[in-house]
Enzyme design. Structure first.
Site, short mmCIF file in Angstrom:
data_model
loop_
_atom_site.label_atom_id
_atom_site.label_comp_id
_atom_site.label_asym_id
_atom_site.label_seq_id
_atom_site.Cartn_x
_atom_site.Cartn_y
_atom_site.Cartn_z
N VAL A 1 0.84 -1.20 0.00
CA VAL A 1 0.00 0.00 0.00
C VAL A 1 0.88 1.25 0.00
O VAL A 1 0.59 2.23 -0.71
CB VAL A 1 -0.99 0.00 1.19
CG1 VAL A 1 -1.80 1.29 1.22
CG2 VAL A 1 -1.92 -1.20 1.11
N CYS A 2 1.96 1.24 0.76
CA CYS A 2 2.87 2.40 0.81
C CYS A 2 3.49 2.65 -0.56
O CYS A 2 3.61 3.79 -1.01
CB CYS A 2 3.95 2.18 1.85
SG CYS A 2 3.33 1.95 3.52
#
Length: 172
Positions: free
Chosen positions: A64-65
């Site tokens: 996600v990052c």
């Protein structure tokens, strides 16, 4: 005494404790000192007069990052020179530079909160149990006022990219 906030965030459904205040739109943006590399540090004043979108991620080496940082890197091309996009994590500057090189990230500035975690505390995103910064988004105007704040309640979720970009565009 450092403020601790419980019941506001989870990691895979398990509660985590955030250290620092819950900031909101209209607040003055707290100053910070972050590492740009091993020896160079920057603060809020280094971006004076710019619209600042601060994208906070726990670690660039997670899915996600990675997606969040790539998305804002793409958006940066459309926003022009009056906007700076900063990605803050506790990753070491070496890891940030390696990741950016491998990912082709060239418009987002990565900054590290690894030394003191003071950004995390000032912005209310430091995770007590993990010493990581919780995923969040802050938009700060040219006069260092917060105009948009998003604290995610679950670490693994994506932020509202469209709302963050809209908040930046309102300031242009």
């Amino acid at each position: 005494m450092t403020q601790e906030r419980t019941g506001v965030a989870t990691l895979k459904g398990s509660p985590i404790t955030l250290i620092g205040p819950a900031l909101k739109a209209g607040d003055q943006a707290p100053d910070f000192v972050l590492s740009k590399n091993l020896v160079e540090e920057v603060s809020l004043s280094d971006y004076a007069g710019k619209i600042k979108l601060i994208s906070v991620v726990p670690s660039l080496d997670t899915g996600v990052c990675d997606a969040q940082t790539r998305r804002f890197n793409t958006e940066a091309a459309e926003l022009g020179d009056d906007v700076v996009i900063l990605t803050v994590s506790v990753d070491l500057p070496f890891a940030q530079a390696r990741w950016c090189g491998a990912a082709g990230i060239d418009r987002v500035i990565t900054l590290s909160d690894h030394k003191t975690a003071s950004f995390g505390e000032a912005y209310g995103v430091l995770i007590k149990e993990l010493r990581l910064d919780m995923r969040s988004i802050f938009v700060i105007d040219q006069n260092d006022k917060l105009t948009y704040v998003e604290y995610l309640s679950e670490m693994g979720e994506h932020p509202n990219y469209e709302a963050a970009i809209a908040a930046v565009k309102e300031l242009l």
